[in-house]
Design an enzyme around this catalytic site. Structure first.
Site, PDB file in Angstrom:
ATOM      1  N   CYS A   8       0.849  -1.380   0.039  1.00 33.64           N
ATOM      2  CA  CYS A   8      -0.023   0.062  -0.010  1.00 33.64           C
ATOM      3  C   CYS A   8       1.014   1.232   0.086  1.00 33.64           C
ATOM      4  CB  CYS A   8      -0.902  -0.035   1.123  1.00 33.64           C
ATOM      5  SG  CYS A   8      -0.161  -0.094   2.766  1.00 33.64           S
ATOM      6  N   ASN A  11       2.477   1.252   4.411  1.00 33.03           N
ATOM      7  CA  ASN A  11       2.774   0.214   5.075  1.00 33.03           C
ATOM      8  C   ASN A  11       2.345   0.088   6.667  1.00 33.03           C
ATOM      9  OD1 ASN A  11       5.537  -2.172   5.658  1.00 33.03           O
ATOM     10  ND2 ASN A  11       3.257  -2.662   5.380  1.00 33.03           N
ATOM     11  N   CYS A  13      -1.658   0.570   7.222  1.00 36.16           N
ATOM     12  CA  CYS A  13      -2.644   0.250   7.453  1.00 36.16           C
ATOM     13  C   CYS A  13      -3.199  -0.893   6.504  1.00 36.16           C
ATOM     14  CB  CYS A  13      -3.784   1.568   7.012  1.00 36.16           C
ATOM     15  SG  CYS A  13      -3.477   2.793   8.242  1.00 36.16           S
ATOM     16  N   ARG A  14      -3.306  -0.780   5.276  1.00 38.63           N
ATOM     17  CA  ARG A  14      -3.942  -1.690   4.495  1.00 38.63           C
ATOM     18  C   ARG A  14      -2.875  -2.983   4.200  1.00 38.63           C
ATOM     19  NH1 ARG A  14      -4.939   2.000  -0.223  1.00 38.63           N
ATOM     20  NH2 ARG A  14      -3.324   3.062   0.562  1.00 38.63           N
ATOM     21  N   SER A  15      -1.743  -2.613   3.769  1.00 32.86           N
ATOM     22  CA  SER A  15      -0.832  -3.912   3.468  1.00 32.86           C
ATOM     23  C   SER A  15      -0.315  -4.663   5.072  1.00 32.86           C
ATOM     24  CB  SER A  15       0.249  -3.489   2.747  1.00 32.86           C
ATOM     25  OG  SER A  15       1.127  -2.559   3.261  1.00 32.86           O
ATOM     26  N   ASP A 124      -8.125   3.633   1.127  1.00 34.86           N
ATOM     27  CA  ASP A 124      -7.290   4.152   2.152  1.00 34.86           C
ATOM     28  C   ASP A 124      -7.897   4.584   3.359  1.00 34.86           C
ATOM     29  OD1 ASP A 124      -5.430   5.232   3.830  1.00 34.86           O
ATOM     30  OD2 ASP A 124      -4.229   6.682   2.172  1.00 34.86           O
TER      31      ASP A 124
HETATM   32  P1  4NP Z   1      -1.753   2.930   4.205  1.00 35.28           P
HETATM   33  O1  4NP Z   1      -2.510   4.252   4.642  1.00 35.28           O
HETATM   34  O2  4NP Z   1      -1.272   3.028   2.884  1.00 35.28           O
HETATM   35  O3  4NP Z   1      -2.877   1.876   4.032  1.00 35.28           O
HETATM   36  O4  4NP Z   1      -0.680   2.319   5.073  1.00 35.28           O
HETATM   37  C1  4NP Z   1      -1.741   5.345   5.000  1.00 35.28           C
HETATM   38  C2  4NP Z   1      -0.919   5.451   5.891  1.00 35.28           C
HETATM   39  C3  4NP Z   1      -0.234   6.573   5.976  1.00 35.28           C
HETATM   40  C4  4NP Z   1      -0.531   7.708   5.021  1.00 35.28           C
HETATM   41  C5  4NP Z   1      -1.264   7.508   4.016  1.00 35.28           C
HETATM   42  C6  4NP Z   1      -1.967   6.354   3.853  1.00 35.28           C
HETATM   43  N1  4NP Z   1       0.091   8.855   5.335  1.00 35.28           N
HETATM   44  O5  4NP Z   1      -0.122  10.044   4.508  1.00 35.28           O
HETATM   45  O6  4NP Z   1       1.107   9.142   6.143  1.00 35.28           O
END
Ligand code: 4NP
Length: 155
Positions: A8, A11, A13-15, A124
């Site tokens: 993602c 790294n 939340c989703r992955s 996201d």
């Molecule tokens: P992820 O979510 O891609 O599912 O881990 C996010 C985590 C952090 C951010 C964006 C999306 N950020 O902008 O810091």
């Protein structure tokens, strides 16, 4: 050994959710010696950090432990090392394709291609409410089952 990398943006939340859910499924099916699972982000913002506390809490409610995972960024060697490099959304996928070496052996695609659900992307949840984390888990559980079915045919 088949190797799967979930990707993602951050790294956190989703992955990591996909990592924890798919690892548990693999382990329940006693396939941990045949399928290796990891996750990474396209961005560097959160390198070394544990998953978001909201992801850890939502996953824990369903019996998945994400607490020992630590964020890392995708590197070019991942495309040689892994058989499947699976993106959570189209932006992740396009970023992956832009850094994937031509010689790479990996299948690079969307994780949700492995579910029959009529959606392409795991949205996201980072800036949204708690419901977003439950929705991520629902999509990830469904696609994990489909992915395992697919990989089992190759073992
Ligand atoms: P992820 O979510 O891609 O599912 O881990 C996010 C985590 C952090 C951010 C964006 C999306 N950020 O902008 O810091």
């Amino acid at each position: 050994m088949k190797k799967v990398l979930f990707v993602c943006l951050g790294n956190i939340c989703r992955s990591p959710t996909a990592d924890g859910v798919f690892k548990k499924l693999v382990s329940t099916q006693r396939l941990h010696n045949k399928i290796y699972v990891d996750s990474a982000g396209t961005a560097a913002y959160h390198i070394g950090n544990p998953p978001d506390s909201r992801s850890i809490a939502a996953a824990k409610q369903r019996g998945y432990d994400l607490s020992s995972l630590r964020a890392r960024q995708v590197i070019s060697a991942d495309f040689e090392e892994f058989d499947y490099v699976l993106a959570m959304d189209n932006e992740n996928l396009s970023n992956l394709k832009s850094i994937c070496p031509e010689s790479a052996k990996a299948y690079v695609g969307l994780f949700l291609d492995f579910t029959a659900l009529p959606v392409d992307e795991v949205p996201d949840p980072y800036y949204g409410g708690e419901g977003g984390f439950e929705h991520v888990l629902d999509l990830v559980e469904s696609a994990s089952a489909g992915l395992l079915q697919h990989i089992q045919k190759e073992l």
